[in-house]
Enzyme design. Structure first.
Site, mmCIF file in Angstrom:
data_model
loop_
_atom_site.group_PDB
_atom_site.id
_atom_site.type_symbol
_atom_site.label_atom_id
_atom_site.label_comp_id
_atom_site.label_asym_id
_atom_site.label_seq_id
_atom_site.Cartn_x
_atom_site.Cartn_y
_atom_site.Cartn_z
ATOM 1 N N CYS A 50 -13.299 7.006 -4.604
ATOM 2 C CA CYS A 50 -13.902 6.781 -3.043
ATOM 3 C C CYS A 50 -13.898 8.368 -2.647
ATOM 4 O O CYS A 50 -13.253 9.330 -2.761
ATOM 5 C CB CYS A 50 -12.762 6.397 -2.442
ATOM 6 S SG CYS A 50 -13.295 6.039 -0.705
ATOM 7 N N CYS A 54 -8.660 10.288 2.754
ATOM 8 C CA CYS A 54 -7.344 9.752 3.309
ATOM 9 C C CYS A 54 -6.243 10.250 2.452
ATOM 10 O O CYS A 54 -5.995 9.800 1.275
ATOM 11 C CB CYS A 54 -7.493 7.961 3.506
ATOM 12 S SG CYS A 54 -9.105 7.551 4.046
ATOM 13 N N CYS A 57 -4.081 8.037 0.152
ATOM 14 C CA CYS A 57 -4.850 6.969 -0.796
ATOM 15 C C CYS A 57 -4.933 7.366 -2.090
ATOM 16 O O CYS A 57 -5.429 8.504 -2.613
ATOM 17 C CB CYS A 57 -5.972 6.429 -0.191
ATOM 18 S SG CYS A 57 -6.679 5.219 -0.969
ATOM 19 N N CYS A 94 -7.576 -11.538 0.043
ATOM 20 C CA CYS A 94 -8.347 -10.456 0.718
ATOM 21 C C CYS A 94 -8.765 -9.494 -0.318
ATOM 22 O O CYS A 94 -8.099 -9.077 -1.321
ATOM 23 C CB CYS A 94 -7.225 -9.470 1.528
ATOM 24 S SG CYS A 94 -7.872 -8.052 2.469
ATOM 25 N N CYS A 127 -10.966 -12.749 3.528
ATOM 26 C CA CYS A 127 -10.628 -11.597 4.194
ATOM 27 C C CYS A 127 -11.280 -10.426 3.299
ATOM 28 O O CYS A 127 -11.056 -10.504 2.103
ATOM 29 C CB CYS A 127 -9.258 -10.975 4.577
ATOM 30 S SG CYS A 127 -9.107 -9.408 5.362
ATOM 31 N N CYS A 187 -8.543 -7.605 11.428
ATOM 32 C CA CYS A 187 -7.261 -7.380 10.700
ATOM 33 C C CYS A 187 -7.108 -6.165 11.017
ATOM 34 O O CYS A 187 -7.782 -5.282 10.420
ATOM 35 C CB CYS A 187 -7.163 -7.907 9.566
ATOM 36 S SG CYS A 187 -5.652 -7.485 8.582
ATOM 37 N N ARG A 259 1.839 -8.588 9.964
ATOM 38 C CA ARG A 259 2.117 -8.599 8.648
ATOM 39 C C ARG A 259 2.716 -7.335 8.097
ATOM 40 O O ARG A 259 2.507 -6.414 8.280
ATOM 41 C CB ARG A 259 0.711 -8.660 7.918
ATOM 42 C CG ARG A 259 0.390 -9.037 6.269
ATOM 43 C CD ARG A 259 -0.648 -8.993 5.646
ATOM 44 N NE ARG A 259 -1.287 -10.386 6.425
ATOM 45 C CZ ARG A 259 -2.404 -10.294 6.896
ATOM 46 N NH1 ARG A 259 -3.133 -9.174 6.999
ATOM 47 N NH2 ARG A 259 -2.950 -11.458 7.407
#
Ligand code: SAM
Ligand code: DTB
Ligand code: SF4
Length: 317
Positions: A50, A54, A57, A94, A127, A187, A259
């Site tokens: 990616c 972040c 991550c 998801c 999702c 979400c 969650r």
């Protein structure tokens, strides 16, 4: 955003621990007719590589985490995982992709739309979490059968730029707006344990509370520290701070599925029981999150059974 929301959240969060969880339990019972827990299974359909930085991550190409960049998973492989998730009792599926975002017209996005069309025939809630969305991409996802879009704000507006520099907090809000305008449920939650203060967590919750409409589900992740990322050395979250945040979220956004998300492998059964009492009513279910480990499905079923909690109506046939 009014400062009174934040003051109210502070008042709720800092009351005595047992008053807080008792209040949260009361709010839960007022808004939820049963003690069901939604089981949501994750699948990484495009892992690693990616462009974003972040700091938490495993999938960012900025850090050496041992996660290799891969291609989008073929639709048949995704369907196999989705059928398997359904067969073991998941109610929601998801799919996550390690992308900065998606836009209409990109052939990879067309492949995702085909995946969504097929997965949505199985009867589970569908999702996706694909990064930033244009308005057009959001509309196409909705048309293909997505029920919810996961896009977390992750932390307070103030702390965000210490964790991510390749996009802004406002970029996150724009995507959430696009998903809402297209008619998808949102979400949206965050991660705790990234060096933020307890007040930062309440500022994050303030933003979520002021969404219109409020998020349908709020994932609370505890940082799963990934070796090679800038946050690899963070200390674990204090369990009572986690319970306080869950309880405050339950009170602030009563109708949301709260969650209990990443980091459950580090929580005892007793700690998880407290989280459910405080208002959590959903978990990720399956031995893997996106790249990190999750408790084994059999252990989760056992725990729910011991607590007399029931999986939300299963779509098992
Ligand atoms: N690329 C998309 C995005 O950024 O929204 C989707 C995938 S991203 C991995 C989804 C969410 O997973 C993040 O927003 C974050 O809340 C959570 N997450 C990622 N890595 C994590 C970690 N190491 N510990 C806890 N939560 C994590
Ligand atoms: C969310 O809030 N947590 C999930 C889901 N939404 C996509 C992801 C957790 C990822 C944990 C780290 C990993 O598996 O790499
Ligand atoms: Fe990870 Fe998503 Fe950030 Fe990419 S955008 S580094 S996948 S959290």
């Amino acid at each position: 955003m009014s400062s009174s929301t934040l003051d109210r959240l502070r008042g709720i969060y800092h009351q005595s621990f047992f008053e807080l969880i008792q209040q949260a339990r009361g709010v839960f019972l007022d808004h939820w007719k049963d003690d069901t827990v939604q089981l949501c299974t994750l699948l990484s359909i495009k892992t690693g590589g990616c462009s974003e930085d972040c700091g938490y991550c495993a999938q960012s190409s900025h850090y050496s985490t041992g996660v290799e960049g891969g291609k989008l998973m073929p639709v048949e492989e995704v369907m196999e995982s989705a059928r398997n998730a359904k067969s073991v009792g998941a109610q929601r599926f998801c799919m996550g992709a390690a992308w900065k975002g998606v836009r209409e017209g990109d052939p990879r996005f067309d492949s995702v739309l085909e995946i969504v069309r097929q997965v949505s025939t199985l009867g589970m809630e569908v999702c996706v979490t694909l990064g930033q969305l244009t308005e057009g991409a959001a509309r196409e996802l909705k048309k293909a059968g997505v029920t919810a879009y996961n896009h977390n704000i992750d932390t307070s507006p103030e702390h965000y730029s210490r964790i991510v520099t390749t996009h802004t907090f406002q970029d996150r809000l724009n995507t959430i707006r696009h998903a809402q305008k297209a008619g998808m449920s949102v979400c949206c939650g965050g991660i705790i344990g990234m060096g933020e203060t307890e007040d930062d967590r309440l500022k994050m919750l303030e933003v979520l509370t002021n969404f219109d409409p409020p998020p349908e589900s709020v994932p609370i992740n505890c940082l799963s520290p990934i070796v090679g990322t800038p946050l690899e050395g963070q200390s674990p979250v204090d369990v009572f701070e986690l319970v306080r945040l869950i309880a405050t979220t339950r009170i602030a956004i009563p109708k949301a599925r709260v969650r209990l998300s990443a980091g459950r492998t580090n929580l005892s059964r007793e700690a998880q029981a407290l989280c459910f009492f405080a208002g959590a009513n959903s978990i990720f279910y399956g031995n893997k999150l996106l790249t990190a480990q999750n408790p084994l499905p059999d252990e989760d079923m056992k725990l729910l059974g011991e607590l007399d909690l029931h999986p939300k109506d299963s779509v098992l046939k």
